[in-house]
Design an enzyme around this catalytic site. Sequence first.
Site, PDB file in Angstrom:
ATOM      1  N   GLU A  86       0.825  -1.221   0.000  1.00  0.00           N
ATOM      2  CA  GLU A  86       0.000   0.000   0.000  1.00  0.00           C
ATOM      3  C   GLU A  86       0.855   1.266   0.000  1.00  0.00           C
ATOM      4  O   GLU A  86       1.710   1.437   0.881  1.00  0.00           O
ATOM      5  CB  GLU A  86      -0.920  -0.016   1.242  1.00  0.00           C
ATOM      6  CG  GLU A  86      -1.884   1.147   1.266  1.00  0.00           C
ATOM      7  CD  GLU A  86      -2.906   1.022   2.401  1.00  0.00           C
ATOM      8  OE1 GLU A  86      -3.302  -0.096   2.746  1.00  0.00           O
ATOM      9  OE2 GLU A  86      -3.294   2.077   2.937  1.00  0.00           O
ATOM     10  N   LYS A 270      -7.272  -0.818  11.657  1.00  0.00           N
ATOM     11  CA  LYS A 270      -6.657  -1.278  10.400  1.00  0.00           C
ATOM     12  C   LYS A 270      -5.466  -0.376  10.055  1.00  0.00           C
ATOM     13  O   LYS A 270      -4.424  -0.831   9.587  1.00  0.00           O
ATOM     14  CB  LYS A 270      -7.699  -1.281   9.272  1.00  0.00           C
ATOM     15  CG  LYS A 270      -7.242  -1.940   7.988  1.00  0.00           C
ATOM     16  CD  LYS A 270      -6.527  -1.009   7.028  1.00  0.00           C
ATOM     17  CE  LYS A 270      -6.134  -1.720   5.744  1.00  0.00           C
ATOM     18  NZ  LYS A 270      -5.385  -0.866   4.823  1.00  0.00           N
ATOM     19  N   ASP A 286       4.305 -14.345  12.054  1.00  0.00           N
ATOM     20  CA  ASP A 286       2.953 -14.763  11.699  1.00  0.00           C
ATOM     21  C   ASP A 286       1.996 -13.578  11.879  1.00  0.00           C
ATOM     22  O   ASP A 286       1.513 -13.316  12.975  1.00  0.00           O
ATOM     23  CB  ASP A 286       2.575 -15.945  12.618  1.00  0.00           C
ATOM     24  CG  ASP A 286       1.204 -16.509  12.316  1.00  0.00           C
ATOM     25  OD1 ASP A 286       0.418 -15.852  11.604  1.00  0.00           O
ATOM     26  OD2 ASP A 286       0.916 -17.609  12.813  1.00  0.00           O
ATOM     27  N   HIS A 384      -2.361  10.094  -0.724  1.00  0.00           N
ATOM     28  CA  HIS A 384      -2.544   8.777  -1.315  1.00  0.00           C
ATOM     29  C   HIS A 384      -2.443   8.841  -2.837  1.00  0.00           C
ATOM     30  O   HIS A 384      -1.848   7.971  -3.451  1.00  0.00           O
ATOM     31  CB  HIS A 384      -3.953   8.275  -0.963  1.00  0.00           C
ATOM     32  CG  HIS A 384      -3.959   6.972  -0.254  1.00  0.00           C
ATOM     33  ND1 HIS A 384      -3.476   6.820   1.015  1.00  0.00           N
ATOM     34  CD2 HIS A 384      -4.396   5.755  -0.636  1.00  0.00           C
ATOM     35  CE1 HIS A 384      -3.616   5.573   1.395  1.00  0.00           C
ATOM     36  NE2 HIS A 384      -4.172   4.899   0.398  1.00  0.00           N
TER      37      HIS A 384
END
Length: 432
Positions: A86, A270, A286, A384
């Site tokens: 991202e 998130k 992990d 972005h």
Amino acid sequence: MNAAPEGHKRARFYQLSLEERLAVIAEATGLSREELAALSGEAGLTADQADHMIENVVGYHALPLGVAQNFVVNGREVLVPMAIEEPSVVAGASFMAKLARAGGGFTAHTTPPEMIGQMQILDLDDAPLARLKLLEQKEKLLAEVAELDPMLKKLGGGPRDLEVRLIADSPVGTFLAAHLIYDVRDAMGANAVNTAVEYLAPRVEAITGGRVLLRILSNLADRRLARARCTVPLAVLAFDDFSAEEVRDGIIEAWAFAVADPYRAATHNKGIMNGVDAVVLVTGNDWRAVEAGAHAYAARSGRYTSLSTWGADREGNLVGTLEMPMAVGMVGGATRVHPTARAALKLMGVKNAQELAEIIVSVGLAQNLAALRALATEGIQRGHMSLHARQVAIAAGAEGEQVERLAEQLVAEKTVRIDRAEAILQEWKSKS
Ligand code: MEV
């Protein structure tokens, strides 16, 4: 020796070519040629190694690896490797680390690396009685488990406690859940814990007269927490037309939304995981386990909420904290086998899993700040879009210097779309 590049170089790191960035890292960290090659993608995991890691291997999957700048964690300069697809994440972390650095950087610590192994004990005539019988044998059982892994014992790890919970009103009635608390030191711990609870199961059956069904680690690693905090001086918060107070108060209001509303909290967390996962992943850990632990911990009160807090201190500075489970290791599994993971750990100069967890939680807090600062002011799209535009330009077939030029034009036109990018490339081609 693990120092960040010098001030002027650090500020311009993103403007350098790939080779120049590697040279800066080599100079700052003393990484070997092989280790640098493992970071650059020139070397790294081989197909043969991959074939031994999982099943049905046909190759491997690459991700961009960036190095976040400006991080100071517990007074130590650290270059942070991040593997993520991202755009904006590495830039956001680096920029927020710079703001936090003005207030002394991140202060982080961890609780002992204690994992939980669960045993589900069914078919009990009297569950409360079985619970007590098991607790009466606790010391004996823990002493037996302590001998299972002599290496771990030597390193100061091993079983710490046995807790027994009564689970009433489940779809299959009442049963017991026994929790083995196990200090796994520098391992992620799944193997050690699962071995221990599988060993204990027949003994537990003999003591309780019940049947042990599940014997598995819990990913809600709430005994293995990592915590970070930072103070961002008010003065460094102002930018463009936004006053420092506006930015600070906007960040606090944005955080309050996540505290009160699970729909917002999921997105807020998130954003934290954007930073956390990128470092977890690049170190061969992990990330599903860390994700599961984070979200379960965020819901521990019964209502899903923010993992972080934001407020103001008496001087008006912005203060942030983050607390979350952090089951990451430095030994065993992919961390040991994967050359890029080894080089990533070396780049950070971490000596144990707790130091690694402290860096990861600091990156999570920085990432959260980056998102809230953008959302509470100019919005997320401006930053972005320019990065996204580069990806679109590459997808459209731009090469070399064309990438930057095309991306700039797409942003200027406010049309960051592949069809437009292809059309511009076509125009350039016909003119040349
Ligand atoms: C995008 O990957 C992450 C954000 O949505 C996080 C947030 O909203 O806080 C920007």
